[in-house]
Design a protein around this motif. Structure first.
Motif: not given
Length: 178
Positions: A126, A138-141
């Motif tokens: 991620c 801002s987290w995302r895979r």
């Protein structure tokens, strides 16, 4: 490398030292640990901030992956965010503590990449984008690697805009091993 200093950090011991590239001297070794529940951390230079990123054991049980901004003058830390719990646990097949040992973290500019280097987990990862002005995370895979991933027997990661010449000096200088 951050603001003319090359940092060395022990991910488990939390010892840190830096090498001043202009003065060519080392700092004293000190401890850089956000709080007692930290299992391990990575020191990451970002465009405007020096960051710590690491796994924390919660007193209520379970783990979290947190980011802290480091004041490079005082070496004090302040938390800026945490990875969503479901994203952290998506990096692992189970929830045993030893699985977190395969977690790795690197960064460049305003991005922090977190991944599991265990080949059996198919290298899930991620990314956290840090807004340079607000410090918001801002987290995302990251999408899975294409098949077959068995060609990756070991993931080695390193992000740096630093050239070796800037650390080692002139090409005419010789390093002496003692």
């Amino acid at each position: 490398m951050f603001k003319g200093r090359f940092y060395v950090y022990g991910i488990y011991s939390c010892f840190v030292a830096s090498f001043d590239l202009k003065q060519r001297i080392w700092s004293d070794v000190q401890t850089l640990r956000p709080h007692l529940g930290v299992a391990f951390c990575f020191l990451i230079p970002c465009s405007k901030h020096l960051l710590l990123a690491g796994v924390c054991n919660s007193p209520q049980g379970g783990c979290s992956f947190n980011l802290w901004k480091v004041d490079e003058g005082t070496m004090e830390v302040s938390e800026i965010g945490a990875m969503p719990r479901e994203l952290l646990y998506a990096l692992f097949d189970g929830d045993e503590d030893d699985e977190f040992a395969s977690l790795k973290c690197v960064g460049l500019d305003d991005l922090v990449y977190v991944f599991n280097e265990d080949y059996r987990s198919v290298y899930p990862s991620c990314v956290c984008e840090i807004d340079a002005d607000s410090g918001r995370c801002s987290w995302r895979r990251v999408p899975q690697l294409p098949s077959p991933v068995n060609k990756f027997h070991k993931v080695i990661s390193f992000c740096s805009t630093l050239s070796l010449h800037s650390i080692l000096g002139d090409e005419d200088e010789h390093l002496q091993i003692q």
